[in-house]
Enzyme design. Structure first.
Site, PDB file in Angstrom:
ATOM      1  N   MET A  30       0.850  -1.193   0.000  1.00  0.00           N
ATOM      2  CA  MET A  30       0.000   0.000   0.000  1.00  0.00           C
ATOM      3  C   MET A  30       0.890   1.249   0.000  1.00  0.00           C
ATOM      4  O   MET A  30       0.434   2.339   0.381  1.00  0.00           O
ATOM      5  CB  MET A  30      -0.949  -0.004   1.192  1.00  0.00           C
ATOM      6  CG  MET A  30      -1.917  -1.190   1.126  1.00  0.00           C
ATOM      7  SD  MET A  30      -3.492  -0.905   1.948  1.00  0.00           S
ATOM      8  CE  MET A  30      -2.972  -0.593   3.602  1.00  0.00           C
ATOM      9  N   GLY A  31       2.145   1.089  -0.416  1.00  0.00           N
ATOM     10  CA  GLY A  31       3.036   2.249  -0.528  1.00  0.00           C
ATOM     11  C   GLY A  31       3.575   2.700   0.817  1.00  0.00           C
ATOM     12  O   GLY A  31       3.539   1.963   1.794  1.00  0.00           O
ATOM     13  N   GLY A  36      11.059  -2.738   5.476  1.00  0.00           N
ATOM     14  CA  GLY A  36      10.337  -4.015   5.441  1.00  0.00           C
ATOM     15  C   GLY A  36       9.891  -4.335   4.017  1.00  0.00           C
ATOM     16  O   GLY A  36      10.114  -5.439   3.507  1.00  0.00           O
ATOM     17  N   HIS A  37       9.284  -3.346   3.346  1.00  0.00           N
ATOM     18  CA  HIS A  37       8.862  -3.568   1.951  1.00  0.00           C
ATOM     19  C   HIS A  37      10.068  -3.847   1.062  1.00  0.00           C
ATOM     20  O   HIS A  37      10.012  -4.696   0.173  1.00  0.00           O
ATOM     21  CB  HIS A  37       8.153  -2.321   1.403  1.00  0.00           C
ATOM     22  CG  HIS A  37       6.880  -1.967   2.101  1.00  0.00           C
ATOM     23  ND1 HIS A  37       6.753  -0.834   2.872  1.00  0.00           N
ATOM     24  CD2 HIS A  37       5.669  -2.583   2.135  1.00  0.00           C
ATOM     25  CE1 HIS A  37       5.515  -0.755   3.344  1.00  0.00           C
ATOM     26  NE2 HIS A  37       4.841  -1.803   2.927  1.00  0.00           N
ATOM     27  N   GLN A  61     -10.472  -2.543   2.009  1.00  0.00           N
ATOM     28  CA  GLN A  61     -10.029  -3.228   3.236  1.00  0.00           C
ATOM     29  C   GLN A  61     -10.072  -2.313   4.453  1.00  0.00           C
ATOM     30  O   GLN A  61      -9.668  -2.699   5.543  1.00  0.00           O
ATOM     31  CB  GLN A  61      -8.652  -3.864   3.042  1.00  0.00           C
ATOM     32  CG  GLN A  61      -7.498  -2.887   2.871  1.00  0.00           C
ATOM     33  CD  GLN A  61      -6.217  -3.610   2.457  1.00  0.00           C
ATOM     34  OE1 GLN A  61      -6.087  -4.056   1.317  1.00  0.00           O
ATOM     35  NE2 GLN A  61      -5.277  -3.766   3.378  1.00  0.00           N
ATOM     36  N   ASP A 150       2.188  -9.045   8.970  1.00  0.00           N
ATOM     37  CA  ASP A 150       0.744  -9.316   8.898  1.00  0.00           C
ATOM     38  C   ASP A 150       0.551 -10.831   8.816  1.00  0.00           C
ATOM     39  O   ASP A 150       0.184 -11.368   7.767  1.00  0.00           O
ATOM     40  CB  ASP A 150       0.132  -8.587   7.703  1.00  0.00           C
ATOM     41  CG  ASP A 150       0.187  -7.091   7.878  1.00  0.00           C
ATOM     42  OD1 ASP A 150      -0.414  -6.584   8.834  1.00  0.00           O
ATOM     43  OD2 ASP A 150       0.870  -6.420   7.079  1.00  0.00           O
ATOM     44  N   LEU A 184       8.740  -2.708  11.767  1.00  0.00           N
ATOM     45  CA  LEU A 184       8.475  -1.596  10.840  1.00  0.00           C
ATOM     46  C   LEU A 184       7.046  -1.696  10.312  1.00  0.00           C
ATOM     47  O   LEU A 184       6.553  -2.772  10.006  1.00  0.00           O
ATOM     48  CB  LEU A 184       9.471  -1.622   9.683  1.00  0.00           C
ATOM     49  CG  LEU A 184      10.939  -1.402  10.040  1.00  0.00           C
ATOM     50  CD1 LEU A 184      11.783  -1.247   8.769  1.00  0.00           C
ATOM     51  CD2 LEU A 184      11.135  -0.188  10.937  1.00  0.00           C
ATOM     52  N   SER A 185       6.399  -0.534  10.206  1.00  0.00           N
ATOM     53  CA  SER A 185       5.028  -0.458   9.698  1.00  0.00           C
ATOM     54  C   SER A 185       4.802   0.961   9.206  1.00  0.00           C
ATOM     55  O   SER A 185       5.298   1.916   9.821  1.00  0.00           O
ATOM     56  CB  SER A 185       4.041  -0.761  10.835  1.00  0.00           C
ATOM     57  OG  SER A 185       2.757  -0.288  10.499  1.00  0.00           O
ATOM     58  N   ARG A 187       2.201   2.518   9.484  1.00  0.00           N
ATOM     59  CA  ARG A 187       1.393   3.199  10.506  1.00  0.00           C
ATOM     60  C   ARG A 187       2.240   3.665  11.697  1.00  0.00           C
ATOM     61  O   ARG A 187       1.724   4.389  12.545  1.00  0.00           O
ATOM     62  CB  ARG A 187       0.252   2.301  10.986  1.00  0.00           C
ATOM     63  CG  ARG A 187      -0.861   2.152   9.943  1.00  0.00           C
ATOM     64  CD  ARG A 187      -2.097   1.489  10.539  1.00  0.00           C
ATOM     65  NE  ARG A 187      -3.236   1.545   9.646  1.00  0.00           N
ATOM     66  CZ  ARG A 187      -3.658   0.541   8.868  1.00  0.00           C
ATOM     67  NH1 ARG A 187      -3.019  -0.604   8.870  1.00  0.00           N
ATOM     68  NH2 ARG A 187      -4.711   0.687   8.088  1.00  0.00           N
TER      69      ARG A 187
HETATM   70  O1  PAF Z   1      -0.319  -5.710   3.409  1.00  0.00           O
HETATM   71  C1  PAF Z   1      -0.734  -4.783   2.679  1.00  0.00           C
HETATM   72  O2  PAF Z   1      -0.055  -3.770   2.475  1.00  0.00           O
HETATM   73  C2  PAF Z   1      -2.103  -4.912   2.027  1.00  0.00           C
HETATM   74  O3  PAF Z   1      -3.010  -5.548   2.871  1.00  0.00           O
HETATM   75  C3  PAF Z   1      -2.041  -5.599   0.656  1.00  0.00           C
HETATM   76  C4  PAF Z   1      -1.601  -7.044   0.768  1.00  0.00           C
HETATM   77  C5  PAF Z   1      -1.112  -4.844  -0.271  1.00  0.00           C
HETATM   78  C6  PAF Z   1      -3.451  -5.608   0.026  1.00  0.00           C
HETATM   79  O4  PAF Z   1      -3.936  -4.313  -0.136  1.00  0.00           O
END
Ligand code: PAF
Length: 279
Positions: A30-31, A36-37, A61, A150, A184-185, A187
Site C-alpha cells: 500500500m506504498g 520491510g517492503h 479493506q 501481517d 516496521l510499519s 502506521r
Molecule cells: O499488506 C498490505 O499492504 C495490504 O493488505 C495488501 C496485501 C497490499 C493488500 O492491499
C-alpha cells in the site's frame, strides 16, 4: 523501470515477459515503503527474473471508521525506492482502475479471516482477498511475497490460493525491525515520540515469548499471560495475545515448536499496533 496505471497494460507487459519464459514475482504493497517492503522486493529479486511492485491503498479493506483518508501516501519517494531496488515494473492504479462504480464481486475466506484481526475488523480480509485476487489475475505471478508482520494476512492469502487453485507460491518474508526492536510499519508514522517509546512493549513481549519457549516453556496460557502483562504494564491495552497453530490460526494450549506462533495486537491513545513471532 516501467510504471503502469492501467491493469490491461500491466497484464499485457507481464504476459509478454511470461512468453519469454521469465519468472515473475509480485510484491503487493500500500506504498509508503520502508525497509520491510524493500526486503520483500529483494527477496522477490533473488527468486525471479522480473519483479512487479503494486502500490495501492485499497479502499475496500478499510472500514468507514478507519484511516483510509489519513493513510500515508508518498508516491514519488516510493517510485525512487522501487527503482533503487531494481523493481522492473510498478503498478499504481487509481481506485477506479480496479473497482468499477457498480463493482459487486468479492473474494472471501470464511474461516481464518474471522478471528483475531477479523474479529476487530469484520470486512478487512474480504477487501484484502479481493484486491490480492485482482492483482494475481492481472500479473499472474509465479510467486508473491508478503511480510510476516501481517501474519494472519499471509495465512488467509495462502488459504485463498489453496482453495481457489491460484498457481502461485506465497512467500512469507521475515519481519524487519528497527534497531530498538519495533516492527516496521507504515502506521508507525502515527506514533508520537512518547507512544513510540512505550510501543516497544510489543517487541519486548515477542522476545520474552521466544526466550520462554527456548527455555522449555510449552504452556500457551502462561506465554499469553506474560505477553498481556508486558503490554499492560507499558500502558497498551491488549486486543489479543494469542498462541495459535501457525497454519490454521486455531488457538492452542501447548506450544509445538516450529508450528506455533504468538500474535499480538494492542491499543493506546487511538492507535493500534500488531506484532508476532513464530515460536
Ligand atoms: O499488506 C498490505 O499492504 C495490504 O493488505 C495488501 C496485501 C497490499 C493488500 O492491499
Amino acid at each position: 523501470m516501467n510504471t503502469f496505471h492501467n491493469p490491461a497494460e500491466l497484464h499485457a507487459w507481464c504476459a509478454a515477459e511470461k512468453r519469454l519464459g521469465r519468472v515473475i514475482g509480485l510484491v503487493p504493497t500500500m506504498g509508503c515503503l520502508h525497509q520491510g517492503h524493500l526486503s520483500l522486493i529483494r527477496l522477490a529479486k533473488e527468486r525471479c527474473d522480473r519483479v512487479v511492485v503494486s502500490i495501492f491503498v485499497n479502499p475496500t479493506q478499510f472500514a468507514p471508521n478507519e484511516d483510509y483518508d489519513a493513510y500515508p501516501r508518498r508516491e514519488q519517494d516510493d517510485l525512487a525506492l522501487c527503482q533503487a531496488e531494481g523493481a522492473d515494473a510498478v503498478f499504481l492504479p487509481r481506485p477506479a482502475d480496479l473497482y468499477a462504480q457498480d463493482h459487486s464481486a468479492w473474494v472471501e475466506e470464511t474461516l481464518l479471516a474471522k478471528t483475531l484481526e477479523g474479529a476487530q475488523r469484520p470486512t478487512h480480509f474480504r477487501g484484502v482477498c479481493t484486491v490480492v485476487a485482482k492483482l494475481f489475475n492481472i500479473v499472474q505471478p509465479d510467486i508473491a511475497v508478503f511480510g510476516q508482520k501481517d501474519f494472519q494476512q499471509v495465512a488467509v492469502i495462502r488459504r485463498m490460493v489453496r482453495d481457489l487453485n491460484f498457481p502461485i507460491e506465497i512467500v512469507r518474508a521475515p519481519i524487519v525491525r528497527d534497531t530498538d526492536g519495533l516492527a516496521l510499519s507504515s502506521r508507525n508514522a502515527y506514533l508520537t515520540p512518547e507512544n513510540r517509546a512505550t510501543a516497544l512493549c510489543l517487541s519486548r513481549a515477542v522476545r520474552q515469548a521466544q526466550d520462554a519457549v527456548a527455555a522449555g516453556e510449552r504452556d500457551a496460557a502462561a506465554i499469553e499471560a506474560a505477553a498481556k502483562e508486558t503490554l499492560t504494564a507499558a500502558g497498551w491495552a491488549p486486543d489479543y495475545a494469542t498462541v495459535i497453530d501457525a497454519e490454521t490460526l486455531i488457538p492452542i494450549q501447548t506450544v509445538l515448536p516450529g508450528a506455533s506462533a504468538l500474535l499480538l495486537a494492542a491499543r493506546k491513545d487511538g492507535l493500534r499496533l500488531i506484532d508476532n513471532t513464530l515460536l
